[in-house]
Design a protein around this motif. Structure first.
Motif, mmCIF file in Angstrom:
data_model
loop_
_atom_site.group_PDB
_atom_site.id
_atom_site.type_symbol
_atom_site.label_atom_id
_atom_site.label_comp_id
_atom_site.label_asym_id
_atom_site.label_seq_id
_atom_site.Cartn_x
_atom_site.Cartn_y
_atom_site.Cartn_z
ATOM 1 N N THR A 114 0.841 -1.197 0.000
ATOM 2 C CA THR A 114 0.000 0.000 0.000
ATOM 3 C C THR A 114 0.874 1.244 0.000
ATOM 4 N N ALA A 115 0.298 2.360 -0.432
ATOM 5 C CA ALA A 115 1.052 3.612 -0.534
ATOM 6 C C ALA A 115 1.593 4.050 0.824
ATOM 7 N N LYS A 116 2.819 4.542 0.815
ATOM 8 C CA LYS A 116 3.419 5.149 2.004
ATOM 9 C C LYS A 116 3.967 6.513 1.606
ATOM 10 N N THR A 117 4.141 7.378 2.602
ATOM 11 C CA THR A 117 4.571 8.746 2.315
ATOM 12 C C THR A 117 6.034 8.969 2.677
ATOM 13 N N THR A 118 6.635 9.879 1.930
ATOM 14 C CA THR A 118 7.988 10.337 2.223
ATOM 15 C C THR A 118 7.999 11.859 2.167
ATOM 16 N N ASN A 119 8.998 12.445 2.781
ATOM 17 C CA ASN A 119 9.191 13.895 2.721
ATOM 18 C C ASN A 119 10.642 14.189 3.062
ATOM 19 N N GLY A 120 10.926 15.426 3.389
ATOM 20 C CA GLY A 120 12.303 15.802 3.651
ATOM 21 C C GLY A 120 12.920 15.141 4.864
ATOM 22 N N THR A 121 12.090 14.595 5.762
ATOM 23 C CA THR A 121 12.609 13.960 6.977
ATOM 24 C C THR A 121 12.193 12.497 7.109
ATOM 25 N N THR A 122 11.336 11.999 6.228
ATOM 26 C CA THR A 122 10.825 10.637 6.334
ATOM 27 C C THR A 122 11.171 9.842 5.079
ATOM 28 N N SER A 123 11.837 8.691 5.264
ATOM 29 C CA SER A 123 12.156 7.798 4.159
ATOM 30 C C SER A 123 11.400 6.483 4.353
ATOM 31 N N GLN A 124 11.434 5.619 3.342
ATOM 32 C CA GLN A 124 10.810 4.306 3.426
ATOM 33 C C GLN A 124 11.799 3.265 2.911
ATOM 34 N N THR A 125 11.660 2.030 3.442
ATOM 35 C CA THR A 125 12.561 0.947 3.062
ATOM 36 C C THR A 125 11.846 -0.030 2.131
ATOM 37 N N VAL A 126 12.489 -0.300 0.992
ATOM 38 C CA VAL A 126 11.956 -1.196 -0.033
ATOM 39 C C VAL A 126 12.671 -2.538 0.067
ATOM 40 N N LYS A 127 11.914 -3.629 -0.144
ATOM 41 C CA LYS A 127 12.513 -4.969 -0.145
ATOM 42 C C LYS A 127 12.273 -5.635 -1.504
ATOM 43 N N ILE A 128 13.335 -6.204 -2.074
ATOM 44 C CA ILE A 128 13.232 -6.925 -3.340
ATOM 45 C C ILE A 128 12.688 -8.325 -3.063
ATOM 46 N N THR A 129 11.605 -8.689 -3.758
ATOM 47 C CA THR A 129 10.941 -9.974 -3.516
ATOM 48 C C THR A 129 11.022 -10.919 -4.705
ATOM 49 N N SER A 130 11.679 -10.500 -5.777
ATOM 50 C CA SER A 130 11.830 -11.346 -6.963
ATOM 51 C C SER A 130 13.211 -11.122 -7.562
ATOM 52 N N ALA A 131 13.767 -12.197 -8.104
ATOM 53 C CA ALA A 131 15.070 -12.085 -8.764
ATOM 54 C C ALA A 131 14.924 -11.886 -10.262
#
Length: 199
Positions: A114-131
């Protein structure tokens, strides 16, 4: 000459004029638009003095329009290996939160998509689930009363298989005719091993 600027409201009673400022042949004033949807009304009047009657009031309206905004989204390192994680932090020059959705061969680190937000102080972590399936990250900002919607920015991250290593302890050698012994090769990937005997 005095002028006042106020944002047009639904009714005159809701208008909020600012403090009047003076202008004349050598003094001007700078007006700042504070809304992208409410027009600015400028009212100029002069009350007169002992020699002059009050001047007729002049009203000028300046239409408002939303400001444009641009999303900045640095391209993540590509390719990324299966099960790798990395952070992203798209921002909008408006200062509004940016919404990001992962699709394809990736999720957020909590396994959600689901959508998550980012801004100048907030980042998000992505995980690779397929090769084998590329990860696509789409950033958007819908705008508000002051800013128009930004153009979406998508970043694609290629994916690749991990390298795995087999650990196989050397059996005791030599072995005599009809002897039996066990083997247990393992892979650091956790995948099952296939043992073969060649004579």
């Amino acid at each position: 000459m005095r002028s006042r600027c106020s944002a047009n409201a639904d009714t005159p009673a809701q208008a909020k004029p600012t403090t009047a400022k003076l202008t004349n042949g050598s003094t001007s004033q700078t007006v700042k638009m504070t809304s992208g949807t409410s027009d600015c009304t400028l009212t100029a009047d002069q009350a007169g003095d002992g020699n002059y009657n009050a001047a007729a009031t002049f009203v000028r309206t300046v239409s408002a329009q939303k400001a444009n905004q641009v999303i900045t989204f640095t391209q993540p390192t590509t390719p990324q290996s299966f099960n790798a994680t990395f952070t992203i932090q798209p921002t909008a020059d408006s200062g509004l939160d940016v919404s990001v959705v992962p699709t394809g061969g990736c999720t957020w680190n909590d396994n959600s998509t689901t959508a998550k937000t980012t801004n100048g102080t907030t980042s998000q972590t992505v995980k690779i689930t397929s090769a084998t399936v590329a990860c696509v990250l789409t950033a958007s900002q819908a705008g508000d009363a002051t800013y128009s919607a930004a153009t979406d920015v998508a970043r694609t991250v290629a994916t690749q298989k991990l390298t795995q290593t087999i650990t196989f302890t050397q059996p005791t050698t030599p072995q005599t005719l009809n002897a039996t012994f066990t083997i247990q090769p393992t892979s650091d990937s956790g995948l099952d091993e296939i043992g073969r005997a060649h004579v």
